[in-house]
Design a protein around this motif. Structure first.
Motif, PDB file in Angstrom:
ATOM      1  N   LEU A 142       0.842  -1.190   0.000  1.00 29.85           N
ATOM      2  CA  LEU A 142       0.000   0.000   0.000  1.00 29.85           C
ATOM      3  C   LEU A 142       0.880   1.243   0.000  1.00 29.85           C
ATOM      4  N   PRO A 143       0.497   2.327  -0.658  1.00 28.45           N
ATOM      5  CA  PRO A 143       1.275   3.566  -0.634  1.00 28.45           C
ATOM      6  C   PRO A 143       1.359   4.124   0.787  1.00 28.45           C
ATOM      7  N   SER A 144       2.474   4.822   1.075  1.00 26.64           N
ATOM      8  CA  SER A 144       2.682   5.334   2.424  1.00 26.64           C
ATOM      9  C   SER A 144       1.608   6.336   2.827  1.00 26.64           C
ATOM     10  N   ASP A 145       1.194   7.186   1.895  1.00 25.72           N
ATOM     11  CA  ASP A 145       0.145   8.146   2.242  1.00 25.72           C
ATOM     12  C   ASP A 145      -1.176   7.445   2.519  1.00 25.72           C
ATOM     13  N   LYS A 146      -1.431   6.323   1.796  1.00 29.48           N
ATOM     14  CA  LYS A 146      -2.632   5.548   2.060  1.00 29.48           C
ATOM     15  C   LYS A 146      -2.575   4.906   3.443  1.00 29.48           C
ATOM     16  N   VAL A 147      -1.396   4.365   3.818  1.00 28.11           N
ATOM     17  CA  VAL A 147      -1.241   3.747   5.130  1.00 28.11           C
ATOM     18  C   VAL A 147      -1.392   4.801   6.227  1.00 28.11           C
ATOM     19  N   TYR A 148      -0.854   5.988   5.979  1.00 31.91           N
ATOM     20  CA  TYR A 148      -0.972   7.057   6.971  1.00 31.91           C
ATOM     21  C   TYR A 148      -2.433   7.452   7.183  1.00 31.91           C
ATOM     22  N   LYS A 149      -3.197   7.594   6.085  1.00 31.99           N
ATOM     23  CA  LYS A 149      -4.607   7.939   6.214  1.00 31.99           C
ATOM     24  C   LYS A 149      -5.369   6.876   6.995  1.00 31.99           C
ATOM     25  N   LEU A 150      -5.028   5.611   6.719  1.00 38.89           N
ATOM     26  CA  LEU A 150      -5.672   4.528   7.464  1.00 38.89           C
ATOM     27  C   LEU A 150      -5.288   4.584   8.944  1.00 38.89           C
ATOM     28  N   ALA A 151      -4.008   4.887   9.202  1.00 46.36           N
ATOM     29  CA  ALA A 151      -3.557   4.975  10.588  1.00 46.36           C
ATOM     30  C   ALA A 151      -4.243   6.125  11.319  1.00 46.36           C
ATOM     31  N   LEU A 152      -4.372   7.272  10.673  1.00 46.10           N
ATOM     32  CA  LEU A 152      -5.030   8.418  11.289  1.00 46.10           C
ATOM     33  C   LEU A 152      -6.496   8.124  11.571  1.00 46.10           C
ATOM     34  N   CYS A 153      -7.153   7.484  10.604  1.00 48.60           N
ATOM     35  CA  CYS A 153      -8.564   7.107  10.771  1.00 48.60           C
ATOM     36  C   CYS A 153      -8.707   6.092  11.904  1.00 48.60           C
ATOM     37  N   THR A 158      10.582  15.908   7.653  1.00 47.06           N
ATOM     38  CA  THR A 158       9.771  15.966   6.433  1.00 47.06           C
ATOM     39  C   THR A 158       8.423  15.295   6.655  1.00 47.06           C
ATOM     40  N   ALA A 159       7.522  15.541   5.703  1.00 47.13           N
ATOM     41  CA  ALA A 159       6.172  14.959   5.805  1.00 47.13           C
ATOM     42  C   ALA A 159       6.238  13.437   5.743  1.00 47.13           C
ATOM     43  N   ASP A 160       7.088  12.886   4.870  1.00 48.02           N
ATOM     44  CA  ASP A 160       7.200  11.424   4.772  1.00 48.02           C
ATOM     45  C   ASP A 160       7.759  10.826   6.056  1.00 48.02           C
ATOM     46  N   GLN A 161       8.760  11.527   6.629  1.00 46.58           N
ATOM     47  CA  GLN A 161       9.306  11.030   7.889  1.00 46.58           C
ATOM     48  C   GLN A 161       8.274  11.109   9.009  1.00 46.58           C
ATOM     49  N   ALA A 162       7.465  12.194   9.018  1.00 47.13           N
ATOM     50  CA  ALA A 162       6.425  12.326  10.031  1.00 47.13           C
ATOM     51  C   ALA A 162       5.369  11.236   9.872  1.00 47.13           C
ATOM     52  N   ARG A 163       5.022  10.897   8.622  1.00 46.22           N
ATOM     53  CA  ARG A 163       4.050   9.809   8.394  1.00 46.22           C
ATOM     54  C   ARG A 163       4.614   8.492   8.935  1.00 46.22           C
ATOM     55  N   SER A 164       5.878   8.233   8.589  1.00 43.94           N
ATOM     56  CA  SER A 164       6.490   6.987   9.053  1.00 43.94           C
ATOM     57  C   SER A 164       6.543   6.939  10.571  1.00 43.94           C
TER      58      SER A 164
END
Length: 455
Positions: free
Chosen positions: A42-53, A116-122
């Motif tokens: 899954l794309p990282s931004d998709k995983v982040y959205k799922l994690a936030l939800c 960075t935003a990617d590092q913050a998502r991770s």
């Protein structure tokens, strides 16, 4: 029994070692889980959205986080949404003196620096995974669901492409069928026009004879006869083509009648504007058709003079001898019966007629009169014992007249409609109209017939 101080120290050390070992195992397992989540397809931004939800839905319900973990998760989410705190601090509202939680959140956000935003998502995903093992199951369920959607999407796409191909194929088939129908219709009109041109004169004379002084009924009858003649011709042609295919499979020899009708077919297609269909045989085929006015016909024949009504007994054959007329070139006939069918066929006997009168001869198939040559010729050389078996070849003895088959003897449903036909003289001689009831053991038939000439 009580443990000594030394034993207590040993037990405490063992418990501490066990806790360290357990933490190492749990840490290793958690690291593997986090690695699996981050490395999923899954794309990282998709995983982040799922994690936030997941965090918003489950926090305080299925999952409980410590205050420090909540501050860290909020800081990661703010870093992703707005960037470093230093870049947006002037745009944020001023916190109140008593807003301790707000100050702690900004402090945690500030500690992230220029992440960075990617590092913050991770970081958000990793922290959530470490603190909540259920998140890995949640991500796996979404991953499988996405794979299933992709699989269904591919299947739908394949199905759509297949349906489009099938649609194109059906359109092509329909186009070919339409073109074939147009070709067949053009050939049909071509053949029908040639047949109509050939038979118009004879049908016109026949219609004038049936409805004298009534052009409207004459025209309707002519069209009806032409349509029936065309249908009969095509049926004969279809039968010959089928027989030809059977002959090719069985290495049989094609009959002269088949060659003749095949010649007519070729001439009709090659000579579009011709008004006649050529024939290599001296005896042209007879034209035959049917009419529905059977009751009116039988009444007309019954009221007319002459012998138009004949009773054909069971096992008998009636032969109507019609000599050719010097002032005509064509013979017409019509017949019908009451209640039951009857066998019918026509033969032509070459030679100068001994009489100009129409005569009727009745014979029994099992009791021939050998003293009369006519009955010997007509019954032994022409009539078959069963009309459905077809004609029997005539004898080639020099003492007997030359006979030619014009219409083979077959049973006709003349009790339902009037059977009619015509034939061009092949020469000088006598027509033999055979009405065969030899196949009937018990039933006699009442026959209504009419014969006349035209030029």
């Amino acid at each position: 029994m009580m443990a000594t101080g030394t034993d207590s120290i040993c037990i405490s050390e063992k418990l501490e070692n066990l806790e360290v070992y357990t933490e190492n195992i749990n840490g290793s397992i958690k690291e593997n889980v986090v690695k699996d989540i981050l490395d999923c397809d899954l794309p990282s931004d998709k995983v982040y959205k799922l994690a936030l939800c997941f965090y918003k839905e489950k926090e305080g319900k299925a999952v409980h986080f410590s205050y420090e973990d909540k501050l860290q998760l909020v800081a990661f989410s703010q870093q992703v949404a707005h960037g470093p705190l230093a870049d947006v601090v002037n745009k944020l509202p001023v916190l109140g003196a008593l807003d301790v939680v707000g100050k702690d959140r900004r402090l945690a956000w500030q500690k992230l620096g220029n992440l960075t935003a990617d590092q913050a998502r991770s970081g958000f995903i990793e922290l959530l995974s470490r603190k909540c093992p259920l998140f890995a199951t949640y991500i796996e369920a979404h991953r499988r669901e996405q794979k299933e959607r992709e699989r269904r999407s591919k299947e739908n796409e394949k199905r759509r492409l297949f349906e489009e191909q099938e649609k194109v194929r059906r359109e092509q088939e329909q186009k070919l069928m339409q073109e074939q129908k147009e070709k067949e219709e053009a050939i049909r009109r071509q053949i029908q026009q040639a047949l109509n041109a050939q038979t118009f004169d004879q049908f016109k004379k026949y219609a004038e004879h049936q409805f004298p002084g009534d052009p409207e009924k004459q025209g309707a009858l002519i069209r009806q006869l032409q349509d029936q003649h065309y249908i009969q011709y095509m049926q004969q042609l279809q039968g010959i083509n089928q027989k030809s295919m059977d002959n090719e499979n069985g290495d049989e020899i094609e009959s002269p009648e088949s060659e003749k009708l095949r010649s007519e077919w070729v001439d009709t297609n090659e000579v579009n504007e011709s008004s006649h269909i050529s024939s290599d045989s001296a005896v042209q085929p007879a034209s035959m058709w049917t009419r529905q006015d059977i009751e009116a016909f039988k009444q007309s024949v019954s009221e007319a003079e002459g012998h138009g009504v004949v009773r054909v007994g069971h096992g008998e054959t009636v032969t109507v001898r019609v000599p050719t007329n010097a002032n005509a070139n064509r013979i017409f006939w019509e017949f019908a019966t009451d209640h039951y069918d009857i066998g019918f066929g026509i033969y032509f006997e070459y030679g100068t007629p001994s009489s100009s009168q129409v005569s009727v001869h009745i014979s029994e198939s099992d009791d021939e009169d050998v003293d009369e040559i006519e009955d010997e010729v007509y019954e032994d050389d022409i009539a078959s014992k069963d009309p459905e078996s077809g004609p029997v070849p005539s004898s080639e003895a020099s003492s007997k007249p030359i006979l030619t088959e014009v219409v083979p003897v077959y049973r006709r449903d003349c009790h339902n409609e009037v059977y009619a036909g015509s034939h061009v003289y092949p020469g000088v001689g006598v027509y033999l109209l055979k009405f065969d009831n030899s196949y009937s053991v018990w039933r006699s038939k009442t026959l209504y017939y009419r014969v006349y000439y035209t030029q």
